[in-house]
Design a protein around this motif. Structure first.
Motif, mmCIF file in Angstrom:
data_model
loop_
_atom_site.group_PDB
_atom_site.id
_atom_site.type_symbol
_atom_site.label_atom_id
_atom_site.label_comp_id
_atom_site.label_asym_id
_atom_site.label_seq_id
_atom_site.Cartn_x
_atom_site.Cartn_y
_atom_site.Cartn_z
ATOM 1 N N THR A 72 55.767 39.412 42.526
ATOM 2 C CA THR A 72 56.550 39.728 41.873
ATOM 3 C C THR A 72 57.288 40.621 41.130
ATOM 4 O O THR A 72 56.339 41.685 40.986
ATOM 5 N N GLU A 76 60.278 43.473 39.293
ATOM 6 C CA GLU A 76 61.469 43.740 38.258
ATOM 7 C C GLU A 76 62.548 44.434 38.935
ATOM 8 O O GLU A 76 62.332 45.763 39.057
ATOM 9 N N GLU A 129 63.552 39.175 37.689
ATOM 10 C CA GLU A 129 62.753 38.771 38.290
ATOM 11 C C GLU A 129 62.230 38.480 39.707
ATOM 12 O O GLU A 129 63.582 37.356 40.352
ATOM 13 N N THR A 138 60.204 37.020 43.357
ATOM 14 C CA THR A 138 59.796 37.540 43.939
ATOM 15 C C THR A 138 59.455 37.024 45.413
ATOM 16 O O THR A 138 60.084 36.358 46.112
#
Length: 410
Positions: free
Chosen positions: A116, A118, A124, A126
């Protein structure tokens, strides 16, 4: 990046400011000691100095700001373009963000699962690691010329569905109107075979390894008693052979066609000399029939009275030793014990007149369900013995009659 920070709302109690939907510890926002908190009021804007940042949702002011209810809008001036604190916070924020991105990409390259990251706007994302992507791809089929080959678990067809040869059935497929050429399979449900023009159903043909077939069909037949019934027909219409039905456990039927079903199986076995009736796994006994007696069906005929002098007297001596008895048959398996019968005991009869008895006789440890060697009486032979004995008695009566009439007996 905006010079003002306005995310969320606040509530104030004295020197403590509590935020909702705020992130005051994010260095990228640049919130810190000495900055100004602006709270708009009724025609005014009150300004307070921030003493410290306690958390993402709490600030402490240098002065008492009174009480402000939750949901209050606010603004923080987060810019001091020429200040060392501002520069240090922004540099720390950028370095921290870049380090987190490098750490994330390192996990993508060397990790095993999903990573994950940012984004700069806080979103966020993944992403699968390279190893996970490789492992996932190992289980995928490879396309060749735009299709997945059969060796890879595919169809090998660019257009696998249709209603022509080489495609999978789709929609109203005429190939489903026949099962010709199919080597096997299973029908889960009823299969209806419609009648032909003469009222007899079309039929299944069940072929053996030799190619000859039994034809299984159905017809409606009117019987002698006037009833009309459905008949299952099994004929050997192919290969020039007739058909026989083999049922390994016997046949289950009703007591008449309107009676109840008796949950027993019935079968007949030919021993080589007489038929036996079997019910389930129990040998009930031999079936009494009326055998044919035409002379043309017999050979080696010898008339006893013509070829055996004294046969009548010998038969009379035997008959006089016969023992008539009353008895009950024992229970055997599902057969209950019988009522009282009047007759003969074959074990006695075989001693006096062995020609009237068939079978080998049972041993003490016989199988009660299948007493195959049991003695049984030959009723025709019994009648023959009684006939000879009757003829002997007739002779004696004639002799007595001659004596009484004063004739000399020759």
């Amino acid at each position: 990046m905006s010079a003002w920070y306005r995310s969320g709302t606040i509530a104030v109690a004295g020197k403590t400011v509590t935020g909702t939907g705020t992130n005051w510890t994010d260095n990228k926002a640049g919130i810190g000691e000495g900055q100004a908190l602006l709270i708009p009021g009724a025609g005014t804007v009150k300004v307070y100095e921030i003493a410290r940042v306690d958390s993402a949702t709490q600030l402490t002011l240098t002065d008492d700001a009174g009480t402000v209810a939750a949901g209050q809008a606010y603004a923080i001036m987060s810019f001091y373009a020429n200040s060392v604190p501002d520069f240090s916070r922004r540099l720390a924020a950028q370095l921290s963000y870049y380090q987190s991105q490098m750490d994330g990409w390192q996990e993508i390259m060397t990790g095993t699962g999903s990573i994950t990251l940012e984004a700069p706007n806080g979103l966020e994302v993944t992403i699968s690691s390279m190893k996970k992507l490789t492992d996932d791809m190992d289980g995928k089929a490879n396309k060749i010329n735009g299709t997945v080959p059969k060796s890879e678990g595919g169809t090998g067809l660019k257009s696998p569905f249709g209603n022509t040869e080489g495609t999978f059935c789709e929609g109203d497929d005429p190939r489903l109107n026949s099962v010709d050429g199919n080597l096997g399979g299973q029908f889960n449900g009823a299969v209806a075979i419609g009648p032909s023009g003469n009222g007899v159903s079309h039929a299944f043909i069940i072929r053996s390894a030799t190619g000859a077939g039994n034809v299984l069909g159905s017809s409606v037949t009117k019987f002698i008693d006037g009833s009309t019934r459905q008949v299952l027909n099994i004929t050997g219409a192919e290969g020039g052979r007739v058909s026989s039905l083999y049922v390994d456990a016997g046949i289950v039927c009703k007591a008449g066609y309107n009676g109840a079903v008796a949950l027993n199986t019935y079968s007949v076995n030919w021993t080589g000399s007489q038929p036996q009736l079997w019910i389930d796994n129990l040998n009930w006994g031999t079936i009494a029939t009326s055998p044919t007696s035409d002379k043309e069906l017999k050979q080696d005929i010898e008339y006893v009275t013509e070829n055996e002098p004294g046969a009548e007297d010998k038969a009379l001596e035997e008959v006089m030793q016969w023992k008539v008895a009353r008895f009950r048959y024992k229970s055997r398996g599902p057969i209950p014990a019988s009522d009282v019968n009047l007759g003969f005991i074959a074990n006695d009869q075989v001693v006096f007149s062995p020609e009237t008895v068939k079978g080998k006789g049972l041993k003490e440890d016989y199988d009660e369900l299948n007493p195959a060697d049991a003695y049984f009486l030959d009723e025709i032979a019994l009648i023959a013995k009684l006939t000879l004995a009757s003829q002997a008695q007739r002779k004696e009566l004639n002799n007595l009659k001659d004596i009484l009439e004063g004739n000399k007996i020759q």
